[in-house]
Design a protein around this motif. Structure first.
Motif, PDB file in Angstrom:
ATOM      1  N   VAL A  84       0.935  -1.015   0.024  1.00 21.27           N
ATOM      2  CA  VAL A  84      -0.011  -0.005   0.049  1.00 21.27           C
ATOM      3  C   VAL A  84       0.882   1.353  -0.088  1.00 21.27           C
ATOM      4  CG1 VAL A  84      -1.526   1.478   1.432  1.00 21.27           C
ATOM      5  CG2 VAL A  84      -1.814  -1.079   0.991  1.00 21.27           C
ATOM      6  N   TYR A  89      -1.541   4.628  -2.851  1.00 18.09           N
ATOM      7  CA  TYR A  89      -2.972   4.740  -2.686  1.00 18.09           C
ATOM      8  C   TYR A  89      -3.513   4.585  -1.472  1.00 18.09           C
ATOM      9  CZ  TYR A  89      -2.216   4.851  -7.849  1.00 18.09           C
ATOM     10  OH  TYR A  89      -1.835   4.969  -8.920  1.00 18.09           O
ATOM     11  N   MET A  91      -5.269   2.181   0.212  1.00 24.86           N
ATOM     12  CA  MET A  91      -6.028   0.994   0.069  1.00 24.86           C
ATOM     13  C   MET A  91      -5.791  -0.115   0.831  1.00 24.86           C
ATOM     14  SD  MET A  91      -5.647   0.508  -4.198  1.00 24.86           S
ATOM     15  CE  MET A  91      -6.585   1.630  -5.548  1.00 24.86           C
ATOM     16  N   CYS A  93      -5.621  -4.594   1.194  1.00 27.06           N
ATOM     17  CA  CYS A  93      -5.172  -5.774   0.266  1.00 27.06           C
ATOM     18  C   CYS A  93      -6.037  -7.050   0.844  1.00 27.06           C
ATOM     19  CB  CYS A  93      -3.686  -5.952   0.377  1.00 27.06           C
ATOM     20  SG  CYS A  93      -2.604  -4.723   0.036  1.00 27.06           S
ATOM     21  N   GLU A 236      -5.779   6.981 -10.193  1.00 31.89           N
ATOM     22  CA  GLU A 236      -5.919   6.249  -9.080  1.00 31.89           C
ATOM     23  C   GLU A 236      -7.325   5.286  -9.253  1.00 31.89           C
ATOM     24  OE1 GLU A 236      -6.745   6.785  -4.239  1.00 31.89           O
ATOM     25  OE2 GLU A 236      -5.879   8.500  -5.576  1.00 31.89           O
ATOM     26  N   ASP A 238      -9.804   2.384  -8.792  1.00 29.31           N
ATOM     27  CA  ASP A 238     -10.582   1.831  -7.493  1.00 29.31           C
ATOM     28  C   ASP A 238      -9.954   0.460  -7.125  1.00 29.31           C
ATOM     29  OD1 ASP A 238     -12.754   4.004  -7.557  1.00 29.31           O
ATOM     30  OD2 ASP A 238     -12.997   3.269  -9.580  1.00 29.31           O
ATOM     31  N   ILE A 239      -9.821  -0.268  -7.987  1.00 29.87           N
ATOM     32  CA  ILE A 239      -9.297  -1.797  -7.699  1.00 29.87           C
ATOM     33  C   ILE A 239      -8.043  -2.099  -8.558  1.00 29.87           C
ATOM     34  CG2 ILE A 239      -9.870  -4.301  -7.541  1.00 29.87           C
ATOM     35  CD1 ILE A 239     -12.882  -3.428  -7.782  1.00 29.87           C
ATOM     36  N   MET A 256      -6.239  -5.262  -4.456  1.00 29.13           N
ATOM     37  CA  MET A 256      -6.341  -4.104  -3.668  1.00 29.13           C
ATOM     38  C   MET A 256      -7.215  -2.929  -3.981  1.00 29.13           C
ATOM     39  SD  MET A 256      -2.364  -2.654  -4.549  1.00 29.13           S
ATOM     40  CE  MET A 256      -2.393  -1.391  -3.497  1.00 29.13           C
ATOM     41  N   THR A 257      -7.851  -2.273  -2.994  1.00 27.98           N
ATOM     42  CA  THR A 257      -9.013  -1.599  -3.101  1.00 27.98           C
ATOM     43  C   THR A 257      -9.094  -0.267  -2.247  1.00 27.98           C
ATOM     44  OG1 THR A 257     -11.226  -1.233  -3.733  1.00 27.98           O
ATOM     45  CG2 THR A 257     -10.661  -2.909  -2.032  1.00 27.98           C
ATOM     46  N   GLY A 258      -9.727   0.737  -2.630  1.00 29.99           N
ATOM     47  CA  GLY A 258      -9.827   2.050  -1.997  1.00 29.99           C
ATOM     48  C   GLY A 258     -11.299   1.785  -1.533  1.00 29.99           C
ATOM     49  N   LYS A 260     -13.061   0.178   0.840  1.00 27.37           N
ATOM     50  CA  LYS A 260     -12.687  -0.877   1.974  1.00 27.37           C
ATOM     51  C   LYS A 260     -13.856  -1.668   2.641  1.00 27.37           C
ATOM     52  CE  LYS A 260      -8.642   1.847   2.882  1.00 27.37           C
ATOM     53  NZ  LYS A 260      -8.171   3.018   3.834  1.00 27.37           N
TER      54      LYS A 260
END
Length: 389
Positions: A84, A89, A91, A93, A236, A238-239, A256-258, A260
């Motif tokens: 991360v 970003y 995010m 994981c 940036e 989203d995934i 990995m994603t924002g 969450k």
């Protein structure tokens, strides 16, 4: 050979068995050395036989290899933090075991994100023709190559294929939840997408609340010169999905994603994903390559390799029509498929390993730590191989 009796024939394997390796040099069972311009299809990012990675794995294996994700795994937490922070970003994981698994996870996140009470279900995911996202039933269907869809249907619904990035916006409708792209199509022929078009698409998708999913299975972990190709493109997503070079040869995959708060307990899982051994590998590889990048050595290797490749293309412009790609994800367009096949065979005979991508691209994915001497030797051998055609 035992293979013919006991292993399913899903690969057209070369009749070579490797027994050892050091950085970008491999030795087979007959004692012959090869310069490796493939790194196990972009996997052996820190080279073969790296001492730091080997030692970290041995030390961890002496303690614990696997428990399960029912308990806290400190090396997994440390690897996630490093990934991360390197990405830049905000995010979190999820760890699996492969790129296909990572892409399955990305699709599940998107599909759940599209489930909003009282509104039409958003489930469609747009991908590009000539893309490659994996070999599970779902990721095969996400792959925009018709030839990959033979035999294995029926498939999950909801995948739409755009001819190119320019067409994507016109395909977005009330049921679209995501767009999944590779910023450089690897299996599709080392084909980078235009940066400005990607940025324009990212802004459009954000406005429409459609998730941008970037498959960085091959481009991630410094393959393009930065930790992520998304960093190079200044977007940036989203995934993001990672695999290949992250473990240095140990199987691993990460989504990995924002977003969450989309997945909760029980929504997704993996028995082996992110176990002590794989997480230790990822953490060590990120440390090694981060230091390598900061030292300037990675950028020097990229420049040197690109110069060698461009010189080869110019010297044989009757065979290679152009050089493509960036970072250490490179290719040469070949005049026809038969010539491409002949080059790969001749190169192997002369002790240098190269790859095919798409119909007519000679692909280069060397270890990121390849030395100048290994480059010189590899290109000298490739030159000799071309001379035999």
């Amino acid at each position: 050979m035992l293979e013919k009796s006991y292993v399913l024939p899903t690969y057209a394997r070369a009749d070579i068995s490797f027994v050892s390796g050091q950085n970008a040099t491999l030795t087979d069972s007959e004692g012959k050395e090869y310069i490796d311009f493939t790194s196990g299809i972009g996997v052996v990012s820190v080279g073969h036989g790296d001492n730091a990675l080997s030692q970290a794995l041995c030390e961890q294996a002496k303690k614990i290899i696997h428990i399960s994700n029912l308990y806290q795994i400190a090396p997994q937490e440390e690897a996630a933090k490093k990934i991360v922070l390197e990405s830049g970003y905000d995010m979190q994981c999820f760890f699996g075991n492969s790129g296909a698994e990572a892409n399955e996870g990305a699709i599940k996140i998107a599909r759940k994100y599209g489930e909003v009470d009282g509104q039409p279900k958003r489930y469609k995911i747009i991908t590009l023709k000539h893309s490659f996202h994996g070999r599970t039933i779902t990721t095969v269907k996400a792959t925009g190559q018709a030839s990959m869809h033979n035999y294995f249907g029926p498939f999950p619904d909801g995948f739409v294929y755009a001819d190119d990035i320019d067409q994507i916006a016109s395909l977005v409708d009330d049921h679209t939840v995501g767009v999944m792209i590779e910023l450089i199509q690897g299996e599709g022929g080392v084909q980078p997408i235009d940066k400005e078009k990607v940025q324009k698409l990212a802004a459009f998708l954000k406005e429409k609340d459609v998730l941008l999913i970037v498959d960085e299975v091959q481009t991630g972990v410094y393959r393009t010169g930065e930790f992520l190709a998304s960093n190079v493109y200044d977007i940036e997503p989203d995934i993001i999905t990672l695999a290949k070079g992250l473990g240095g040869g140990v199987p691993i995959g990460v989504v990995m994603t924002g977003k969450k708060d989309v997945l909760g307990a029980g929504d997704h899982g993996s028995t082996f994903g992110g176990n002590y051994l794989a997480s230790t590998a990822a953490s060590t590889v990120v440390d090694l390559l981060s230091a390598y990048k900061q030292s300037g050595a990675l950028d020097e290797a990229i420049i040197a390799f690109a110069q060698k490749l461009e010189a080869l293309q110019k010297a044989h412009s009757d065979i290679f029509t152009e050089a493509v790609g960036f970072g250490l994800m490179r290719g040469l367009r070949v005049v026809d498929a038969d010539t491409l096949a002949a080059i790969i065979t001749a190169a192997r005979t002369h002790g240098v390993m190269v790859l095919r991508a798409g119909r007519n691209t000679l692909r280069f994915l060397p270890p990121l730590t390849i030395t100048k001497d290994e480059m010189d030797e590899g290109f000298a051998r490739l030159e000799k191989a071309i001379g035999t055609l």
